[in-house]
Write a protein that holds these residues in place. Sequence first.
Motif: not given
Length: 160
Positions: A79-83, A87-89, A113-116
């Motif tokens: 859930q933290g990664l999804l958040g 946010a990045s999106s 997956i842009y946050f990666l």
Amino acid sequence: MSEATSLLSNTAQRQAGKVIGKKTAVALGAIIAAQVTKKIINNSAEIHLTKRRLVELRSKSKSLKGGLGSSLITLLKIQGLLGQAAASSRALHQACPKLWNHMRYKLNGADMIYFLIENMTQEYVDRLALLERSPQQFIMVMRALIKDKQTISIFFPRSK
């Protein structure tokens, strides 16, 4: 010279020239994009952080073994990664809506997956955002870089 003139006067040959020119431009763009992407990934400190995040999730999911406590912890981490992804999106959507639309709809949700790779590609996204908001200013920046013989920093902003 006469061959060039005859090529331009013939409509069919002019159309063929346009198609060939477009295909060549696309091919050159793909080659440049591949080289830039390779260099970004190979020379990036952020790739280690990204790998660590994914390894941690994979190891947690393997160790679940049906336990409620570990399942809950894994879900909270996901859930933290999804958040973080959301946010990045949203930030990408604000900065560069055309790129976000392309990633969201033509690349089937790649914005999530842009946050990666956000840290690795931030300079490029900033340039695309400038191009989208103010094309004239973007052209001025690129001309200044070329005039100062800084073409390497056009493709690889972090290199010195």
